[in-house]
Design an enzyme around this catalytic site. Structure first.
Site, PDB file in Angstrom:
ATOM      1  N   LYS A   1       0.816  -1.211   0.000  1.00 43.19           N
ATOM      2  CA  LYS A   1       0.000   0.000   0.000  1.00 43.19           C
ATOM      3  C   LYS A   1       0.862   1.280   0.000  1.00 43.19           C
ATOM      4  CE  LYS A   1      -3.752  -2.307  -0.389  1.00 43.19           C
ATOM      5  NZ  LYS A   1      -4.395  -3.183   0.521  1.00 43.19           N
TER       6      LYS A   1
HETATM    7  C1  LIG Z   1      -5.511  -4.315   0.839  1.00 48.53           C
HETATM    8  C2  LIG Z   1      -6.985  -4.171   0.867  1.00 48.53           C
HETATM    9  C3  LIG Z   1      -7.750  -4.470   1.996  1.00 48.53           C
HETATM   10  C4  LIG Z   1      -7.195  -5.204   3.186  1.00 48.53           C
HETATM   11  O1  LIG Z   1      -6.188  -4.537   3.811  1.00 48.53           O
HETATM   12  P1  LIG Z   1      -5.362  -5.310   4.956  1.00 48.53           P
HETATM   13  O2  LIG Z   1      -4.627  -4.198   5.639  1.00 48.53           O
HETATM   14  O3  LIG Z   1      -4.460  -6.276   4.277  1.00 48.53           O
HETATM   15  O4  LIG Z   1      -6.343  -5.966   5.840  1.00 48.53           O
HETATM   16  C5  LIG Z   1      -9.091  -4.166   2.002  1.00 48.53           C
HETATM   17  N1  LIG Z   1      -9.678  -3.623   0.930  1.00 48.53           N
HETATM   18  C6  LIG Z   1      -8.992  -3.356  -0.206  1.00 48.53           C
HETATM   19  C7  LIG Z   1      -9.701  -2.729  -1.343  1.00 48.53           C
HETATM   20  C8  LIG Z   1      -7.630  -3.653  -0.279  1.00 48.53           C
HETATM   21  O5  LIG Z   1      -6.959  -3.422  -1.401  1.00 48.53           O
END
Ligand SMILES: *Cc1c(COP(=O)(O)O)cnc(C)c1O
Length: 385
Positions: free
Chosen positions: A184
């Site tokens: 991210k």
């Molecule tokens: C990465 C992601 C999540 C989950 O995030 P985590 O921190 O791994 O739990 C949820 N929604 C979307 C759209 C994502 O891309």
């Protein structure tokens, strides 16, 4: 051609992050403590959030938000098929029913015009996802939510630094969930943040940590006492100070990271927008895209190969890619439980078949970006109809 493989989205961790983690490891407090507190404060101030709660993932933030709002069995939550499974799994976790609504053809975000027909007396919330970092039409969604008295819980996993009509995503009083997963825009390896109204966040804080009426780290500090009360069978979703050590420095660098993401997206746009076999992502004039993903779409009818072969060709040219996302209604659990057919959400399905996420992260240098552009254009040259 490149001589090394270009990975899809490696994290950018520098010496400051590493040294801060070491300092934390050598300190007396490694789990939720002063650094997590500081990370929440600095995050809140940077993004103008009313209040912020650091957790161990975005999934935890989404789950905590649903539970804190009292959403459960018998309730329905409207969301998008074009998302990561976590957005929908959490609705199942609380025993509610996810109701999918198809997406807009340009942004690939949930289509507000289709939301109203999906509302029933059981609908409790809308859970929109800012797909790839392009904000959803928040004004339209809030308007529908107000009209039907629904909660809006934003999945902002992609939308750190994105703005809607000048305001940061996360600066509103409804629950907004961010992810600090390794790929991210800001990473703590694993981690998340829940923002929203201060009263809601204080309730969420208790629910996210065993339902204990007092923070554990306060209990062990000088001003704390041994006494606590369990007011709810809560979860174990807290962020550690090791994670916050990464987050504090990543946050200080987020401006630079975002500038670089924007530059790369611009280079891709300039290279691909004149190519008639390709469709570049949109950015509406009143939003600021966070460019978490650069989703290129193929005009399949003008190419002799499909998306899967296009990805194989990129792989042969040592370019890592991904697909975001396999729509929710195609996954066996959801397909079987709700009897979905691919054509039930035609915009999501047809776009899924022609999308490729290209490498996009601040680690890429101009040569890397040029290599991606050359590889894509080379494949187009060879396979154009
Ligand atoms: C990465 C992601 C999540 C989950 O995030 P985590 O921190 O791994 O739990 C949820 N929604 C979307 C759209 C994502 O891309």
């Amino acid at each position: 051609m490149r001589d090394t493989f270009l990975p899809f989205s490696p994290p950018l961790i520098e010496d400051e992050e590493i040294n801060e983690v070491i300092k934390t490891l050598k300190s007396d407090w490694i789990t939720t403590g002063p650094k997590t507190k500081r990370f929440e404060e600095e995050f809140k101030n940077y993004f103008n959030a009313p209040s912020a709660l650091a957790l161990n993932s975005c999934t935890a933030a989404l789950h905590t938000a649903l539970v804190t709002l009292g959403i459960g069995p018998g309730d329905e939550v409207i969301t998008t098929p074009m998302t990561f499974c976590a957005s929908v799994n959490v609705i199942e976790h609380v025993g509610a029913r996810p109701v999918l609504v198809d997406i807009e053809a340009d942004t690939l975000n949930i289509d507000p015009e289709k939301i109203e027909t999906a509302i029933t007396p059981r609908t409790k919330a809308i859970l929109p996802v800012h797909y790839s970092g392009h904000p959803v039409e928040l004004d339209s969604i809030y308007e529908i939510a107000n009209k039907y008295n629904l909660f809006v819980i934003e999945d902002a996993a992609h939308a750190l630094s994105a703005r809607y009509k000048g305001k940061f995503i996360g600066s509103t009083t409804n629950p907004v969930c961010f992810s600090f997963y390794a790929t991210k825009n800001l990473t703590t390896a694993e981690g998340g943040m829940l923002t929203g109204d201060p009263e809601f966040i204080e309730k969420a804080r208790i629910i996210s940590l065993h339902g204990m009426s007092r923070d554990a780290w306060k209990r062990y500090s000088k001003e704390g006492s041994w006494y606590y009360e369990v007011v709810f069978p809560g979860f174990k979703y807290n962020m550690t100070d090791i994670q916050a050590s990464l987050g504090l420095w990543q946050l200080k660098k987020i401006d630079r990271f975002q500038r670089r993401r924007r530059e790369i997206a611009k280079m891709y746009n300039e290279a691909f927008s004149k190519e008639e076999t390709l469709e570049v992502p949109v950015e509406r004039p009143y939003v600021e895209h966070s460019w978490h993903l650069y989703v290129l779409r193929l005009k399949i009818e003008s190419l002799k190969i499909g998306r899967d072969e296009f990805i194989e060709e990129l792989n042969k040219r040592k370019i890592g890619t991904s697909v975001h996302f396999i729509p929710i209604h195609l996954h066996p659990y959801y397909k079987n439980k709700y009897g979905f057919k691919p054509a039930d959400f035609p915009v999501a399905y047809s776009n899924y078949l022609r999308m490729i996420s290209l490498p996009l992260c601040p680690r890429l240098n101009n040569k890397d970006v040029q290599d991606v552009i050359e590889a894509v254009l080379d494949i187009v040259r060879i396979y154009k109809r």
